[in-house]
Design a protein around this motif. Sequence first.
Motif, mmCIF file in Angstrom:
data_model
loop_
_atom_site.group_PDB
_atom_site.id
_atom_site.type_symbol
_atom_site.label_atom_id
_atom_site.label_comp_id
_atom_site.label_asym_id
_atom_site.label_seq_id
_atom_site.Cartn_x
_atom_site.Cartn_y
_atom_site.Cartn_z
ATOM 1 N N LEU A 1 0.830 -1.211 0.000
ATOM 2 C CA LEU A 1 0.000 0.000 0.000
ATOM 3 C C LEU A 1 0.865 1.261 0.000
ATOM 4 C CD1 LEU A 1 -2.787 -1.119 2.507
ATOM 5 C CD2 LEU A 1 -3.110 -0.578 0.083
ATOM 6 N N LYS A 2 1.886 1.277 0.832
ATOM 7 C CA LYS A 2 2.751 2.456 0.896
ATOM 8 C C LYS A 2 3.522 2.663 -0.403
ATOM 9 C CE LYS A 2 3.273 2.824 5.877
ATOM 10 N NZ LYS A 2 4.203 2.927 7.026
ATOM 11 N N GLU A 3 3.918 1.558 -1.021
ATOM 12 C CA GLU A 3 4.677 1.659 -2.267
ATOM 13 C C GLU A 3 3.807 2.016 -3.466
ATOM 14 O OE1 GLU A 3 6.644 -2.080 -2.612
ATOM 15 O OE2 GLU A 3 8.254 -1.547 -1.200
ATOM 16 N N ASN A 4 2.495 1.931 -3.301
ATOM 17 C CA ASN A 4 1.591 2.189 -4.423
ATOM 18 C C ASN A 4 0.661 3.376 -4.184
ATOM 19 O OD1 ASN A 4 1.741 -0.146 -6.661
ATOM 20 N ND2 ASN A 4 2.249 -1.005 -4.656
ATOM 21 N N GLY A 5 1.110 4.288 -3.343
ATOM 22 C CA GLY A 5 0.422 5.568 -3.235
ATOM 23 C C GLY A 5 -0.754 5.630 -2.302
ATOM 24 N N TYR A 6 -0.847 4.706 -1.353
ATOM 25 C CA TYR A 6 -1.937 4.738 -0.386
ATOM 26 C C TYR A 6 -1.419 5.178 0.986
ATOM 27 C CZ TYR A 6 -4.613 2.039 -3.803
ATOM 28 O OH TYR A 6 -5.260 1.616 -4.940
ATOM 29 N N GLU A 7 -2.259 5.849 1.736
ATOM 30 C CA GLU A 7 -1.931 6.242 3.105
ATOM 31 C C GLU A 7 -2.759 5.397 4.061
ATOM 32 O OE1 GLU A 7 -2.590 10.039 6.105
ATOM 33 O OE2 GLU A 7 -2.356 10.431 3.952
ATOM 34 N N VAL A 8 -2.089 4.632 4.895
ATOM 35 C CA VAL A 8 -2.790 3.748 5.828
ATOM 36 C C VAL A 8 -3.159 4.535 7.076
ATOM 37 C CG1 VAL A 8 -2.656 1.631 7.185
ATOM 38 C CG2 VAL A 8 -1.554 1.733 4.939
ATOM 39 N N ARG A 9 -4.465 4.649 7.304
ATOM 40 C CA ARG A 9 -4.964 5.446 8.438
ATOM 41 C C ARG A 9 -5.013 4.620 9.721
ATOM 42 N NH1 ARG A 9 -10.996 7.808 9.585
ATOM 43 N NH2 ARG A 9 -11.421 5.562 9.490
ATOM 44 N N ASN A 10 -5.711 3.495 9.686
ATOM 45 C CA ASN A 10 -5.811 2.593 10.835
ATOM 46 C C ASN A 10 -5.341 1.202 10.433
ATOM 47 O OD1 ASN A 10 -7.098 4.256 12.910
ATOM 48 N ND2 ASN A 10 -8.868 4.296 11.537
ATOM 49 N N GLN A 11 -4.837 0.459 11.430
ATOM 50 C CA GLN A 11 -4.378 -0.901 11.207
ATOM 51 C C GLN A 11 -4.989 -1.786 12.292
ATOM 52 O OE1 GLN A 11 0.096 -0.687 10.172
ATOM 53 N NE2 GLN A 11 -0.365 1.316 11.049
ATOM 54 N N PHE A 12 -6.058 -2.472 11.929
ATOM 55 C CA PHE A 12 -6.817 -3.269 12.887
ATOM 56 C C PHE A 12 -6.716 -4.759 12.570
ATOM 57 C CE2 PHE A 12 -9.931 0.540 12.952
ATOM 58 C CZ PHE A 12 -9.208 1.173 13.944
ATOM 59 N N LEU A 13 -6.957 -5.575 13.599
ATOM 60 C CA LEU A 13 -7.124 -7.009 13.407
ATOM 61 C C LEU A 13 -8.470 -7.393 14.011
ATOM 62 C CD1 LEU A 13 -4.534 -9.837 13.668
ATOM 63 C CD2 LEU A 13 -6.734 -10.093 14.838
ATOM 64 N N VAL A 14 -9.385 -7.893 13.181
ATOM 65 C CA VAL A 14 -10.678 -8.380 13.654
ATOM 66 C C VAL A 14 -10.511 -9.860 13.996
ATOM 67 C CG1 VAL A 14 -13.104 -8.748 13.088
ATOM 68 C CG2 VAL A 14 -11.919 -6.721 12.210
#
Length: 369
Positions: free
Chosen positions: A223-236
């Motif tokens: 995601l970071k290498e392809n132009g996305y900004e990760v807002r939250n990182q959750f595990l359900v």
Amino acid sequence: MTGQKRHKKRKNRAVLFIMILLLICLVCAGGIFAKRFYRAYKARRNGTVPGSILATASGTVTVSDPEMEPVSDNEAEIDPEIRKKLEKAEETEIRDEEESGPVKVDLIVFAGQSNMSGWGGDASQAPALTEGAGGEFRSVSDPSKLYTITEPFGFYENTPVMNDVFMKRGTLVTSFINAYYEKTGVPVVAVSASKGGTPSTYWATDAVGEDVKTRYLNAKTWLKENGYEVRNQFLVFLQGENDVIEGISTEQYLADINVFSSKMFYCGIDKFLMIRIGATNTDPDAYSRILDVQTELCRTDPRFVLVSTMFSALSDHMIDTYHYDQEALNAVGTDAGINSAYFAETRLDPSITDYRTGQIFEPVNYEGQ
């Protein structure tokens, strides 16, 4: 002249004294900050949040790593209708036409055992994905693009450690993502990490911890290498039935969850969003002791957020003793998605109905405390 010198000397001493006081204050403040930072770091890594039920968890009993299973690629084993549906999944992009710059997404790993995998589901009864709501990153089978989320979610995401051998039939993931996106407006990038029939001792092993970590980090890096900004990182997380079936003690269960969650927090996961397990179709109290522990964990530890207890009300929607049908999975997915979205937007644990007791679940710790 002498008086002026004395005055100047006293003034210099006063200035020096004030500077020393300021320096002492800075050192003390730095020490307090460092102490708090270390405590937070230690809690994140080792699961020692004061007041948390996990603070009493001891180390795990020694467990063997799971047996390595062959990853079958025999197309004959796949239900023809499921294969046909999965073949329609295409590469997708998540883009916001109105915004320039990186697109914000929430990265969510869906982990657990058979009811997370959807062994009792039916993909034909799952809802269609809302346009723009998200995509699947296939960390195992094709970590090079985003796919349209298609049920059964995660069907091809098998490794020698985590292999459902094509038992996935339809999951709660699409319902979850639709509800989450409706409330947040932020697309979800979903990663599959589930395997049926697995007790907590399985999740505490090094092999499984590394497997889930690799799936998550592959997605995050892409995601970071392809132009996305990760807002939250959750595990359900939806797991616990097999701990009762296999007679694993409550103490062992807590120790195992402590080990597994600590690994995930340490590598970057922000929160565990817990979907509480339900019951069997013959005994509404079959899982009581695990239900109690899961509820208390989310009540006392701010790193765990209870997002649904609805399985406790859906025993009439089971295809066998242990597995919920697609209607139940859709309902729980929607419920969990709404409550997870509330947390994502407010950073407060949701106050939700406990369908087992009829009471309102109120957590002790909120994010801001």
